[in-house]
Design a protein around this motif. Sequence first.
Motif, PDB file in Angstrom:
ATOM      1  N   PRO B 183      22.374  -9.376  39.423  1.00  0.00           N
ATOM      2  CA  PRO B 183      23.505  -8.442  39.418  1.00  0.00           C
ATOM      3  C   PRO B 183      24.821  -9.073  38.952  1.00  0.00           C
ATOM      4  O   PRO B 183      25.668  -8.382  38.381  1.00  0.00           O
ATOM      5  CB  PRO B 183      23.628  -8.014  40.888  1.00  0.00           C
ATOM      6  CG  PRO B 183      22.340  -8.360  41.524  1.00  0.00           C
ATOM      7  CD  PRO B 183      21.702  -9.433  40.724  1.00  0.00           C
ATOM      8  N   ALA B 184      25.003 -10.354  39.178  1.00  0.00           N
ATOM      9  CA  ALA B 184      26.284 -10.986  38.854  1.00  0.00           C
ATOM     10  C   ALA B 184      26.420 -11.343  37.373  1.00  0.00           C
ATOM     11  O   ALA B 184      27.502 -11.689  36.912  1.00  0.00           O
ATOM     12  CB  ALA B 184      26.482 -12.239  39.702  1.00  0.00           C
ATOM     13  N   THR B 185      25.330 -11.295  36.633  1.00  0.00           N
ATOM     14  CA  THR B 185      25.408 -11.637  35.209  1.00  0.00           C
ATOM     15  C   THR B 185      25.936 -10.457  34.408  1.00  0.00           C
ATOM     16  O   THR B 185      25.367  -9.361  34.464  1.00  0.00           O
ATOM     17  CB  THR B 185      24.021 -12.022  34.652  1.00  0.00           C
ATOM     18  OG1 THR B 185      23.437 -13.037  35.471  1.00  0.00           O
ATOM     19  CG2 THR B 185      24.139 -12.522  33.220  1.00  0.00           C
ATOM     20  N   VAL B 186      26.997 -10.677  33.657  1.00  0.00           N
ATOM     21  CA  VAL B 186      27.523  -9.642  32.773  1.00  0.00           C
ATOM     22  C   VAL B 186      26.942  -9.777  31.368  1.00  0.00           C
ATOM     23  O   VAL B 186      26.523  -8.790  30.758  1.00  0.00           O
ATOM     24  CB  VAL B 186      29.066  -9.693  32.721  1.00  0.00           C
ATOM     25  CG1 VAL B 186      29.603  -8.662  31.720  1.00  0.00           C
ATOM     26  CG2 VAL B 186      29.649  -9.454  34.104  1.00  0.00           C
ATOM     27  N   ALA B 187      26.909 -10.995  30.855  1.00  0.00           N
ATOM     28  CA  ALA B 187      26.371 -11.205  29.508  1.00  0.00           C
ATOM     29  C   ALA B 187      26.051 -12.676  29.296  1.00  0.00           C
ATOM     30  O   ALA B 187      26.552 -13.544  30.022  1.00  0.00           O
ATOM     31  CB  ALA B 187      27.372 -10.743  28.457  1.00  0.00           C
ATOM     32  N   GLU B 188      25.205 -12.920  28.307  1.00  0.00           N
ATOM     33  CA  GLU B 188      24.884 -14.292  27.908  1.00  0.00           C
ATOM     34  C   GLU B 188      25.151 -14.447  26.420  1.00  0.00           C
ATOM     35  O   GLU B 188      24.852 -13.545  25.626  1.00  0.00           O
ATOM     36  CB  GLU B 188      23.402 -14.594  28.195  1.00  0.00           C
ATOM     37  CG  GLU B 188      23.010 -15.998  27.745  1.00  0.00           C
ATOM     38  CD  GLU B 188      21.498 -16.270  27.827  1.00  0.00           C
ATOM     39  OE1 GLU B 188      20.752 -15.404  28.318  1.00  0.00           O
ATOM     40  OE2 GLU B 188      21.084 -17.344  27.372  1.00  0.00           O
ATOM     41  N   LEU B 189      25.668 -15.602  26.059  1.00  0.00           N
ATOM     42  CA  LEU B 189      25.862 -15.957  24.657  1.00  0.00           C
ATOM     43  C   LEU B 189      25.098 -17.239  24.402  1.00  0.00           C
ATOM     44  O   LEU B 189      25.262 -18.222  25.133  1.00  0.00           O
ATOM     45  CB  LEU B 189      27.349 -16.180  24.365  1.00  0.00           C
ATOM     46  CG  LEU B 189      27.712 -16.788  22.992  1.00  0.00           C
ATOM     47  CD1 LEU B 189      27.329 -15.845  21.857  1.00  0.00           C
ATOM     48  CD2 LEU B 189      29.206 -17.119  22.930  1.00  0.00           C
ATOM     49  N   CYS B 190      24.250 -17.237  23.380  1.00  0.00           N
ATOM     50  CA  CYS B 190      23.406 -18.421  23.169  1.00  0.00           C
ATOM     51  C   CYS B 190      23.083 -18.661  21.705  1.00  0.00           C
ATOM     52  O   CYS B 190      22.780 -17.730  20.964  1.00  0.00           O
ATOM     53  CB  CYS B 190      22.094 -18.259  23.940  1.00  0.00           C
ATOM     54  SG  CYS B 190      20.903 -19.587  23.631  1.00  0.00           S
TER      55      CYS B 190
END
Lengths: 260, 260
Positions: B183-190
Amino acid sequence: MQENLFSVRMRASKNGPHEQGGKHISGGEHISTYGNLKNAVNDLLEKALSHSRGNPDFMQIQFELINDPIKSLRPLHTGTNTVVSVDEGQTVARKLLEESGVPRESIQKAYEQVAEYSELRGAILVDVSSGVRMDDRSNRGVRVSRMDWRAANFAKWADHYKIPRGQKVKEALTLATKVSAHPATVAELCWSDDPEYTTGYVASKKLGYQRITNLKDYGDERGCRIFFVDGLSDLQSYIRYLEKQPIFVQWREENDARIN
Amino acid sequence: MQENLFSVRMRASKNGPHEQGGKHISGGEHISTYGNLKNAVNDLLEKALSHSRGNPDFMQIQFELINDPIKSLRPLHTGTNTVVSVDEGQTVARKLLEESGVPRESIQKAYEQVAEYSELRGAILVDVSSGVRMDDRSNRGVRVSRMDWRAANFAKWADHYKIPRGQKVKEALTLATKVSAHPATVAELCWSDDPEYTTGYVASKKLGYQRITNLKDYGDERGCRIFFVDGLSDLQSYIRYLEKQPIFVQWREENDARIN
């Protein structure tokens, strides 16, 4: 330029990693070229997964480049003491330790500690004159590492002496040769924690590697590995030798012939 | 009774172990049955020994029994953004992050830190509202672990969506799915630290897994992995989820059909 060599080591345990109180199942060592790393890893993996102490639920294999020059050591001379019982075997072991230069009282004192340390995966260091444990590795003991004996050379040695080409013998003699080569080592006493393997040995510079055919009951998982050490000015450098100094056992027929 | 499952992980580095300043070469994860451990170990070993970042001189593989129940997660929906240049790719990435709910100022701030953290083997956690790094893992970052996607199920998924059955996609989507599910993850950039792999992605609950075909120059070994996180009452429990909660990605055609 010499080819790069890697120290490959494995440890496996049950009911969690060793450091969390898991039971030691198996450990192993290789020195390998880069090209042979897959074989070395798989050999240790196979060892971990097929040990008679049980199936591990934790295992770690690692390799790392060896930067130090590798010492070459000649294998200890070997002898076999055939005994008919554990009692007889242990009597022979004590006698051989005494002949190697360990005072009888220190042997007695060390034996009183054997049960206490039978679950360690490493060795304990015992002062030869007082019989007191000297290392500070409590539940872990000292693990001898960075050693190997190339298969082809071992096979030549084994065939020459008409000794079966077993992994156990190769590993034990490699370790005993490394340990014994240090000036501070007086003698080693060892039997396996493998319940199916009752043979053990006493090793020393003086007597070589003296196999004793029966040092514990079949099915017993309690092992023993004691190094009797003398005149240790620097315990840490001794332990560093055991853990870090890379060695190959290397046999040459000519050398043995010259001695005999 | 359910079969025992094991977390198998590998890390490899050059010029010494990571913790001694070695350069990260490769890492990998599997969840395996006992019977399949040899395959899992060898798969990771192969990965370590054949990475385009170079030959490692240190590698560690370990397996350990998973005691926690394993969560099953559906793979994120995927999309591909074809771009003709790194510049265009990075512009798309920023736009997708913004659409996922990361404020433009935080994106800008995070990008200013990218170069600084490009040698980490793990991810950094960035607060979505301030753009400030939140984890305390300095040179290491946070490594997402205990995750896998069974080959047969992945193949079905890949065939259904006409996506090549590549290891890179499987690994990236497995990780992105696990990270995104919290729930705490908004987005990932990789993007990858593999110099031969220029494709990267933005992932979020909102947009799914958005592949971007060009996020760095070919030959560039600098990678990036940033998790934008929101409303973290307990950073340690978030990190524990990433590192310890075992998950399988599991795709069911029916589920996807029901949604579309």
